[in-house]
Design an enzyme around this catalytic site. Structure first.
Site, PDB file in Angstrom:
ATOM      1  N   ILE A   1      -7.808  36.655 -59.885  1.00 20.36           N
ATOM      2  CA  ILE A   1      -8.178  37.192 -61.195  1.00 20.36           C
ATOM      3  C   ILE A   1      -8.317  38.704 -61.182  1.00 20.36           C
ATOM      4  CG2 ILE A   1      -9.236  35.061 -62.017  1.00 20.36           C
ATOM      5  CD1 ILE A   1     -11.953  36.123 -61.177  1.00 20.36           C
TER       6      ILE A   1
ATOM      7  N   CYS B   1      -2.894  46.027 -47.333  1.00 18.24           N
ATOM      8  CA  CYS B   1      -1.471  45.867 -47.654  1.00 18.24           C
ATOM      9  C   CYS B   1      -0.694  45.287 -46.484  1.00 18.24           C
ATOM     10  CB  CYS B   1      -0.875  47.215 -48.061  1.00 18.24           C
ATOM     11  SG  CYS B   1       0.899  47.159 -48.425  1.00 18.24           S
TER      12      CYS B   1
ATOM     13  N   ARG C   1      -8.575  42.646 -58.797  1.00 23.89           N
ATOM     14  CA  ARG C   1      -9.182  43.322 -57.662  1.00 23.89           C
ATOM     15  C   ARG C   1     -10.169  44.378 -58.155  1.00 23.89           C
ATOM     16  NH1 ARG C   1      -6.539  42.163 -53.010  1.00 23.89           N
ATOM     17  NH2 ARG C   1      -7.450  43.961 -51.950  1.00 23.89           N
TER      18      ARG C   1
ATOM     19  N   HIS D   1      32.062  46.887 -58.895  1.00 25.58           N
ATOM     20  CA  HIS D   1      32.220  45.566 -59.500  1.00 25.58           C
ATOM     21  C   HIS D   1      32.690  44.578 -58.444  1.00 25.58           C
ATOM     22  CE1 HIS D   1      33.304  42.466 -62.413  1.00 25.58           C
ATOM     23  NE2 HIS D   1      34.465  42.338 -61.764  1.00 25.58           N
TER      24      HIS D   1
END
Length: 473
Positions: free
Chosen positions: A272, A48, A274, A446
């Site tokens: 494709i 990672c 792991r 907002h």
């Protein structure tokens, strides 16, 4: 003392130093246990940190800057074409990684976690033998397997200079003029976004009938629309029949719904999927059970069939996500320490860091249909969001799935800008058992994109602000 002479005894041995491994190690150490963390890589962080999540997101941030600069032209701000300095980009990526590695080493030292460099193999349920380490053997009371996963190679090939895995693509050795990507999952789309932003002509092939199979189609639609502009070609329902690497190109044969094609590309990225790293661990010397796909079988406490051995993260299956691995590692450590802990998560967030991003958590609409779960689904299109208009990102959508009986929120999905942060409100709502009414009545500032979650919830109440309420029959 020569390498391999030392032996060690610990409370907890952890095999793997990625998010699952160091998450377990840090929690176990905090609970007063003596911990050793073993990995062939001397620096903690796993795939990672070194070859996956962190380098890819570093490059995706730079790609986002490039794409934003292009969009700004229609808003009256024009930049010159970016000057791409690959050496500097790689340097920035490496600096990010080094900073994070330094942090993990510091945390390990301060917690007293022993970092052991080497390859571990079980001798039995209480001992592992090490190769390439100063320690020859570690005996333990408990062990946590956190060995992760590796990319699946295209059959008959191995990653080389022109056929790349995700790790090879993230090395960013050059910017190929033409890049072919096999796989329309998140890895292929994220790395395709990076290379397309940097100037590659990207073509992509996906075996299924749409990108990101398994993600709700309405969330994928805005991304697909954007990628048709960013990529050169997207081939769906396409099967690769041959992949051959040559000195100056890769020859690709593939079959589309229109027929067979033979093409040449500068590089090919194979994305494709792991597979778990569970082989060559000596698990046959334990009672640990591995299924036919290589995943280690665990219960909701991450315990294997060998009661003192646990497994966490990708090697244990489930959603292959770093944050899931970290949570599982912490749970395993707590169970070992005598805490009654288990993996009881209602909403696992997932994010695809493309442009636009896609994020979701909890129940998906496709899952509800497959499992015959009755849900109410409401969507707030971002074309009604003031903040989305100011950013030129009106293709987004926010949707909420709720129980039609009591309005309890079961799932949230968002496509658009910065969904990586927006999804956390949905995660909290699901974990807290919140109702759509609770989310609708929570005041959102907002103009913000977070308003889209409040407005989607308001639709359930029949009182949306920035779109007309539905007619009730």
């Amino acid at each position: 003392m020569v390498m391999g002479d030392m032996e060690m005894k610990v409370d907890v041995a952890i095999i793997g130093n990625g998010p699952g491994g160091y998450g377990a190690a840090f929690r176990a150490a905090d609970l007063g246990l003596d911990v050793a963390m073993i990995d062939p890589r001397p620096e903690p962080g796993g795939v990672c940190l070194h070859h996956g999540c962190i380098p890819s997101k570093t490059f995706l941030f730079l790609a986002e800057l490039i794409l934003d600069a292009r969009r700004a032209a229609s808003m009256g701000v024009r930049f010159a074409e970016p000057e791409i300095d690959l050496t500097a980009m790689r340097g920035w990526k490496n600096q990010v990684i080094e900073n994070m590695v330094s942090g993990l080493i510091g945390l390990s030292d301060k917690r007293g976690v022993q970092l052991v460099t080497g390859t571990a193999r079980f001798e039995n349920a209480n001992s592992i033998k090490l190769e390439g380490a100063e320690v020859s053997r570690i005996s333990f009371n408990h062990c946590i397997i956190a060995t992760g996963s590796v990319p699946i190679d295209f059959p008959g090939t191995t990653p080389g200079s022109r056929i790349m895995s995700s790790a090879g693509a993230l090395a960013l050795n050059d910017i190929p003029e033409e890049l072919f990507i096999i796989g329309g999952g998140y890895v292929g789309l994220e790395l395709g976004t990076v290379y397309a932003a940097l100037g590659s002509q990207v073509s992509l092939a996906e075996l299924q009938d749409r990108l990101l199979p398994g993600v709700d189609a309405d969330l994928v639609a805005p991304l697909h629309k954007q990628l048709t502009r960013l990529f050169g070609e997207i081939h769906l329902k396409t099967r690769i029949t041959e992949l051959t690497e040559h000195d100056d190109h890769v020859a690709v044969r593939f079959v589309t719904p229109e027929g067979e094609e033979a093409r040449q590309f500068d590089r090919v990225l194979v994305a494709i999927g792991r597979k778990p790293v569970s082989q060559d661990l000596g698990l046959e010397h334990t009672a640990v059970v591995v299924d036919d796909r290589g995943y280690i079988q665990v219960d909701d406490q991450q315990r294997t069939a060998e009661k003192n051995i646990f497994a966490v993260g990708d090697v244990a299956g489930g959603m292959m996500l770093a944050h899931t691995a970290t949570r599982e590692g912490r749970i395993a450590a707590e169970v070992i320490a005598g805490i009654n802990s288990s993996f009881d998560v209602r909403a696992i967030p997932a994010v695809v860091y493309t442009d636009p991003q896609i994020a979701w958590c909890g129940l998906t609409e496709e899952q509800a249909k497959a499992e015959n779960i009755t849900v109410s689904v409401e969507k707030f299109p971002w074309k009604y969001s003031g903040r989305a208009h100011t950013m030129g990102t009106t293709d987004g959508v926010t949707k909420i799935l709720a129980n039609p009986e009591d309005g309890r929120i079961l799932g949230v999905g968002i496509t658009g800008r910065d969904t990586e942060g927006l999804i956390s409100e949905g995660v909290l709502a699901i974990e807290m058992g919140a109702l759509a009414e609770d989310l609708a009545l929570s005041l959102h500032p907002h103009p913000t994109l977070s308003e889209t979650e409040g407005e989607a919830a308001e639709i359930f109440q029949g009182s949306p602000t920035h779109m007309l309420p539905k007619k009730r029959t």
